[in-house]
Design a protein around this motif. Structure first.
Motif, PDB file in Angstrom:
ATOM      1  N   GLN A 130       0.820  -1.213   0.000  1.00  0.00           N
ATOM      2  CA  GLN A 130       0.000   0.000   0.000  1.00  0.00           C
ATOM      3  C   GLN A 130       0.860   1.272   0.000  1.00  0.00           C
ATOM      4  OE1 GLN A 130      -3.429  -0.325  -0.241  1.00  0.00           O
ATOM      5  NE2 GLN A 130      -2.822  -2.490  -0.460  1.00  0.00           N
ATOM      6  N   ARG A 131       2.187   1.114  -0.157  1.00  0.00           N
ATOM      7  CA  ARG A 131       3.155   2.219  -0.174  1.00  0.00           C
ATOM      8  C   ARG A 131       3.242   2.938   1.174  1.00  0.00           C
ATOM      9  NH1 ARG A 131       4.605   2.608  -5.441  1.00  0.00           N
ATOM     10  NH2 ARG A 131       3.085   1.967  -7.015  1.00  0.00           N
ATOM     11  N   ARG A 132       2.861   2.251   2.233  1.00  0.00           N
ATOM     12  CA  ARG A 132       3.012   2.797   3.593  1.00  0.00           C
ATOM     13  C   ARG A 132       4.288   2.194   4.165  1.00  0.00           C
ATOM     14  NH1 ARG A 132      -3.050   1.714   5.772  1.00  0.00           N
ATOM     15  NH2 ARG A 132      -2.108   2.345   7.762  1.00  0.00           N
ATOM     16  N   VAL A 133       5.422   2.582   3.539  1.00  0.00           N
ATOM     17  CA  VAL A 133       6.695   1.900   3.768  1.00  0.00           C
ATOM     18  C   VAL A 133       7.187   2.080   5.198  1.00  0.00           C
ATOM     19  CG1 VAL A 133       9.113   1.761   3.047  1.00  0.00           C
ATOM     20  CG2 VAL A 133       7.308   2.093   1.336  1.00  0.00           C
ATOM     21  N   VAL A 134       7.121   3.286   5.721  1.00  0.00           N
ATOM     22  CA  VAL A 134       7.637   3.538   7.069  1.00  0.00           C
ATOM     23  C   VAL A 134       6.872   2.698   8.100  1.00  0.00           C
ATOM     24  CG1 VAL A 134       7.965   5.275   8.862  1.00  0.00           C
ATOM     25  CG2 VAL A 134       8.441   5.847   6.464  1.00  0.00           C
ATOM     26  N   GLU A 135       5.540   2.654   7.962  1.00  0.00           N
ATOM     27  CA  GLU A 135       4.736   1.844   8.878  1.00  0.00           C
ATOM     28  C   GLU A 135       5.062   0.353   8.741  1.00  0.00           C
ATOM     29  OE1 GLU A 135       0.401   3.087   9.197  1.00  0.00           O
ATOM     30  OE2 GLU A 135       1.052   4.170   7.394  1.00  0.00           O
ATOM     31  N   SER A 136       5.357  -0.058   7.523  1.00  0.00           N
ATOM     32  CA  SER A 136       5.609  -1.480   7.297  1.00  0.00           C
ATOM     33  C   SER A 136       6.855  -1.953   8.028  1.00  0.00           C
ATOM     34  CB  SER A 136       5.742  -1.775   5.800  1.00  0.00           C
ATOM     35  OG  SER A 136       6.987  -1.343   5.288  1.00  0.00           O
ATOM     36  N   ARG A 137       7.850  -1.074   8.165  1.00  0.00           N
ATOM     37  CA  ARG A 137       9.109  -1.496   8.792  1.00  0.00           C
ATOM     38  C   ARG A 137       8.914  -1.966  10.216  1.00  0.00           C
ATOM     39  NH1 ARG A 137      12.290   3.862   6.775  1.00  0.00           N
ATOM     40  NH2 ARG A 137      12.434   3.315   4.546  1.00  0.00           N
ATOM     41  N   THR A 138       8.062  -1.295  10.957  1.00  0.00           N
ATOM     42  CA  THR A 138       7.825  -1.692  12.352  1.00  0.00           C
ATOM     43  C   THR A 138       7.258  -3.103  12.423  1.00  0.00           C
ATOM     44  OG1 THR A 138       7.406   0.605  12.976  1.00  0.00           O
ATOM     45  CG2 THR A 138       6.591  -1.105  14.463  1.00  0.00           C
ATOM     46  N   GLN A 139       6.286  -3.392  11.575  1.00  0.00           N
ATOM     47  CA  GLN A 139       5.672  -4.724  11.565  1.00  0.00           C
ATOM     48  C   GLN A 139       6.683  -5.784  11.113  1.00  0.00           C
ATOM     49  OE1 GLN A 139       2.631  -5.206  12.721  1.00  0.00           O
ATOM     50  NE2 GLN A 139       2.253  -3.024  12.997  1.00  0.00           N
ATOM     51  N   LEU A 140       7.430  -5.484  10.081  1.00  0.00           N
ATOM     52  CA  LEU A 140       8.378  -6.461   9.536  1.00  0.00           C
ATOM     53  C   LEU A 140       9.530  -6.710  10.496  1.00  0.00           C
ATOM     54  CD1 LEU A 140       8.404  -5.160   5.850  1.00  0.00           C
ATOM     55  CD2 LEU A 140       7.365  -7.286   6.687  1.00  0.00           C
ATOM     56  N   ARG A 141       9.984  -5.659  11.162  1.00  0.00           N
ATOM     57  CA  ARG A 141      11.055  -5.806  12.146  1.00  0.00           C
ATOM     58  C   ARG A 141      10.614  -6.710  13.291  1.00  0.00           C
ATOM     59  NH1 ARG A 141      11.432  -0.721  13.729  1.00  0.00           N
ATOM     60  NH2 ARG A 141      12.254  -0.101  11.692  1.00  0.00           N
ATOM     61  N   THR A 142       9.388  -6.508  13.752  1.00  0.00           N
ATOM     62  CA  THR A 142       8.863  -7.361  14.828  1.00  0.00           C
ATOM     63  C   THR A 142       8.769  -8.812  14.372  1.00  0.00           C
ATOM     64  OG1 THR A 142       7.574  -5.514  15.713  1.00  0.00           O
ATOM     65  CG2 THR A 142       6.920  -7.726  16.390  1.00  0.00           C
ATOM     66  N   ALA A 143       8.278  -9.013  13.148  1.00  0.00           N
ATOM     67  CA  ALA A 143       8.176 -10.368  12.608  1.00  0.00           C
ATOM     68  C   ALA A 143       9.547 -11.026  12.527  1.00  0.00           C
ATOM     69  CB  ALA A 143       7.517 -10.334  11.237  1.00  0.00           C
ATOM     70  N   ARG A 144      10.544 -10.280  12.027  1.00  0.00           N
ATOM     71  CA  ARG A 144      11.898 -10.834  11.906  1.00  0.00           C
ATOM     72  C   ARG A 144      12.430 -11.264  13.271  1.00  0.00           C
ATOM     73  NH1 ARG A 144      16.035  -6.380  10.993  1.00  0.00           N
ATOM     74  NH2 ARG A 144      15.689  -6.286  13.237  1.00  0.00           N
ATOM     75  N   GLU A 145      12.234 -10.447  14.275  1.00  0.00           N
ATOM     76  CA  GLU A 145      12.741 -10.776  15.614  1.00  0.00           C
ATOM     77  C   GLU A 145      12.059 -12.015  16.176  1.00  0.00           C
ATOM     78  OE1 GLU A 145      11.977  -7.124  17.596  1.00  0.00           O
ATOM     79  OE2 GLU A 145      13.694  -6.072  16.697  1.00  0.00           O
ATOM     80  N   ILE A 146      10.754 -12.124  15.947  1.00  0.00           N
ATOM     81  CA  ILE A 146      10.027 -13.294  16.434  1.00  0.00           C
ATOM     82  C   ILE A 146      10.516 -14.561  15.731  1.00  0.00           C
ATOM     83  CG2 ILE A 146       7.768 -14.448  16.476  1.00  0.00           C
ATOM     84  CD1 ILE A 146       6.511 -11.677  16.907  1.00  0.00           C
ATOM     85  N   PHE A 147      10.618 -14.499  14.412  1.00  0.00           N
ATOM     86  CA  PHE A 147      11.000 -15.699  13.661  1.00  0.00           C
ATOM     87  C   PHE A 147      12.462 -16.077  13.895  1.00  0.00           C
ATOM     88  CE2 PHE A 147       7.397 -14.411  10.722  1.00  0.00           C
ATOM     89  CZ  PHE A 147       6.528 -15.334  11.267  1.00  0.00           C
ATOM     90  N   ASP A 148      13.326 -15.094  14.111  1.00  0.00           N
ATOM     91  CA  ASP A 148      14.711 -15.408  14.477  1.00  0.00           C
ATOM     92  C   ASP A 148      14.745 -16.171  15.796  1.00  0.00           C
ATOM     93  OD1 ASP A 148      15.760 -14.266  12.233  1.00  0.00           O
ATOM     94  OD2 ASP A 148      16.618 -12.511  13.237  1.00  0.00           O
ATOM     95  N   ALA A 149      13.964 -15.685  16.768  1.00  0.00           N
ATOM     96  CA  ALA A 149      13.950 -16.337  18.082  1.00  0.00           C
ATOM     97  C   ALA A 149      13.382 -17.747  18.005  1.00  0.00           C
ATOM     98  CB  ALA A 149      13.133 -15.493  19.062  1.00  0.00           C
ATOM     99  N   LEU A 150      12.375 -17.940  17.161  1.00  0.00           N
ATOM    100  CA  LEU A 150      11.727 -19.252  17.061  1.00  0.00           C
ATOM    101  C   LEU A 150      12.495 -20.222  16.167  1.00  0.00           C
ATOM    102  CD1 LEU A 150       7.969 -18.202  16.666  1.00  0.00           C
ATOM    103  CD2 LEU A 150       9.126 -18.978  18.738  1.00  0.00           C
ATOM    104  N   GLY A 151      13.368 -19.699  15.310  1.00  0.00           N
ATOM    105  CA  GLY A 151      14.089 -20.566  14.386  1.00  0.00           C
ATOM    106  C   GLY A 151      13.296 -20.919  13.147  1.00  0.00           C
ATOM    107  N   PHE A 152      12.312 -20.088  12.768  1.00  0.00           N
ATOM    108  CA  PHE A 152      11.515 -20.296  11.561  1.00  0.00           C
ATOM    109  C   PHE A 152      12.294 -19.720  10.376  1.00  0.00           C
ATOM    110  CE2 PHE A 152       6.807 -20.911  12.843  1.00  0.00           C
ATOM    111  CZ  PHE A 152       7.165 -21.664  13.955  1.00  0.00           C
TER     112      PHE A 152
END
Length: 576
Positions: free
Chosen positions: A463-485
């Motif tokens: 939706q071209r809401r790039v700045v907002e997307s970073r917060t969500q994607l960063r959180t996802a990356r941290e969760i999946f790194d911790a879980l080993g996904f």
């Protein structure tokens, strides 16, 4: 010698469970009072091996052939719990040398099928078992009747007998007059009617969640009920409480099942570190106790874990191994999990059409992978595959079929999956639905929270809401790194890169360097257990444990067991 035993019995009046063995040894022939006392002692016994021996001796002292057969068959039931197939066959064989009633012969058949949950039988036998349970209850034996009805309900999970048979089993259960909160009733209701009875089952489970550890059998029934209604957090909790009691009592048959439920539930929640050694132990015990379908269940959980970690060749091999056991017998829950594992592999490899095809099979009543309860548990993966493959219309149709169930039950896996699916299928109006989904209570469901953040971040970037997307994607990356996904972690990194943000390289977790068996040993050593204590837990010699530890240390870059605690969370912390 008989007089000596009788004299000892006189001195042990305050210790009835010891006294009765001397009374039995002092008996010159059949003695119904001693047989009944032995039977009572067997039911009180915490160790099922001793209970089986007591019931077999009680059978030998029984006055009537009917009581002798009853006690032999009850001993055989307990031997199933302990995982002793040869003992079961011997006891049932002894019972069949006696004149058996129709009910006793049916019980003998049911007990013999206990290691395979009746998978080699026709689904029509489920109705016969329900009728037998009703007959036994009418004769004044409610506990044996409930055990038989539980066998009928278990067959409803492994196969699909149809709504008429399910209603018949439920009617018999309702006719017993036992309280709705009875653990056995909850187990039966959850299997036979997971959506219709889901709300009341969950209400009772949440009350019982604070009372675990008193009786492993109760906890086991509750873990099964929680699993059936998609409450994987509660299922892992109850199964984790049941396992130590089964282990200490030597009830390896039931321990295998408790570990399988715990491992599968933890994998669904995303706790792969805890699930990995538990699944491996369940698979090993399933082989040892002669439970082929439980071995397939544990194996397909290992396939799911491997797929989530990105080890696709291993996941495919394990899924095929499980399918080989399950397909000929039509073990639907195993076949459903096989399709889940294949869907996860396809998602990770970017084969989204294949992923949707694999996962949609679980929803097709004509397919051997169809499972009434599990089809409501993998909606997140299905919706993700649908969006990425352009199969949104087909996915929306499957969701419409589940809407009545979602409206009637608060089953967590179903509700979480439906909220995710509605959001990712909503198109340009998805923001409100993503926000609603993230506001739900996802405590204990980190994998689902991570998927939501990732999907929301991807949608925001489109939706071209790039700045907002970073917060969500960063959180996802941290969760999946911790879980080993692995695959989902890499997707979050790629999306962040496209949104203008780089990510640090991800180093493999120390636990990922170990085999499941090594991880189990390392976690127990991290808790401070000695080699001998670890060996007793895992049924290994202390020398074998020492050998494994000396292989583990170099893999982790350490030189002693004292360094393990800093590298590995204890099993209890991980499971929590």
């Amino acid at each position: 010698r008989r007089r000596a035993h009788s004299a000892l019995a006189e001195t042990l009046r305050e210790l009835p469970d010891r006294q009765v063995w001397h009374r039995a040894a002092g008996a010159a022939g059949a003695d119904e009072s001693v047989a009944a006392a032995l039977e009572d002692a067997a039911e009180r016994s915490r160790h099922r091996g001793g209970a089986v021996t007591a019931l077999e001796r009680a059978a030998a002292l029984s006055v009537s052939p009917g009581r002798r057969a009853d006690r032999l068959l009850r001993a055989a039931e307990l031997a199933v719990d302990s995982g002793h197939r040869e003992t079961v066959e011997r006891l049932v064989g002894a019972a069949r040398t006696l004149p058996l009633t129709t009910a006793q012969e049916a019980t003998a058949k049911w007990v013999l099928s206990g290691f395979e949950d009746g998978m080699r039988e026709s689904p029509s036998h489920i109705g016969e078992l329900a009728a037998l349970a009703a007959s036994v209850a009418a004769d004044g034996y409610p506990d044996p009747a409930l055990r038989i009805l539980w066998g009928a309900a278990a067959r409803c999970f492994w196969s699909e007998p149809g709504p008429d048979t399910r209603r018949a089993v439920l009617a018999v259960a309702d006719g017993f007059g036992i309280p709705a909160g009875d653990h056995r009733k909850l187990g039966i209701d959850s299997i036979v009617a997971p959506f219709e009875r889901g709300e009341q089952v969950l209400a009772h489970l949440r009350v019982f969640a604070g009372t675990t550890g008193r009786d492993p059998e109760v906890d086991h029934y509750l873990s099964s009920a929680a699993y059936q209604v998609g409450a994987f957090d509660l299922a892992a909790h109850f199964a984790g409480a049941a396992a130590p009691g089964f282990r200490s009592a030597g009830r390896l048959g039931l321990l295998t099942r408790a570990l399988a439920i715990q491992a599968s539930s933890l994998a669904r929640l995303g706790d792969l570190a805890a699930a990995t050694p538990i699944a491996a132990e369940s698979a090993a015990f399933a082989l040892e106790t002669g439970q082929p379908f439980m071995h397939a269940t544990a194996t397909v959980t290992q396939a799911e874990i491997a797929a989530l970690r990105g080890d696709y060749p291993q996941a495919a091999t394990l899924a095929m191994d499980a399918e080989r056991t399950a397909l000929a017998a039509g073990a639907r829950p195993v076949l459903a999990k096989v399709q889940l594992a294949r869907g996860l592999i396809a998602l990770g490899e970017g084969r989204f059409d294949d992923a949707f095809t694999d996962l949609a099979r679980i929803h097709d009543p004509r397919d051997p992978s169809y499972s009434l309860s599990l089809r409501a548990c993998f909606l997140t993966e299905l919706a993700e595959a649908a969006v990425r493959s352009g199969r949104t219309d087909a996915a929306a149709e499957l969701l419409r079929e589940l809407e009545p169930a979602a409206a009637s039950t608060p089953a967590p896996a179903l509700q979480i999956g439906m909220r995710y699916a509605r959001a990712v299928l909503a198109g340009e109006t998805a923001a409100e639905l993503f926000t609603l989904a993230l506001q739900a209570d996802l405590t204990g469901w980190p994998a689902e929270r991570g998927r939501l953040h990732l999907a929301y971040g991807e949608w925001l970037r489109r939706q071209r809401r790039v700045v907002e997307s970073r917060t969500q994607l960063r959180t996802a990356r941290e969760i999946f790194d911790a879980l080993g996904f692995a695959a989902w972690s890499e997707r979050a990194r790629l999306e962040l890169r496209s949104a203008g943000e780089s990510s640090p390289n991800r180093d493999p977790d120390a636990r990922e360097r170990l085999t499941p068996h090594e991880l189990s040993i390392a976690q127990l050593a991290a808790q401070g257990l000695t080699n001998r204590e670890i060996g007793q837990r895992l049924y290994l010699s202390h020398r074998t444990v020492s050998t494994h530890l000396h292989r583990i240390f170099p893999k982790l870059g350490i030189s002693s067991r004292g360094d393990l605690a800093a590298l590995l969370p204890t099993l209890e912390e991980t499971a929590g």
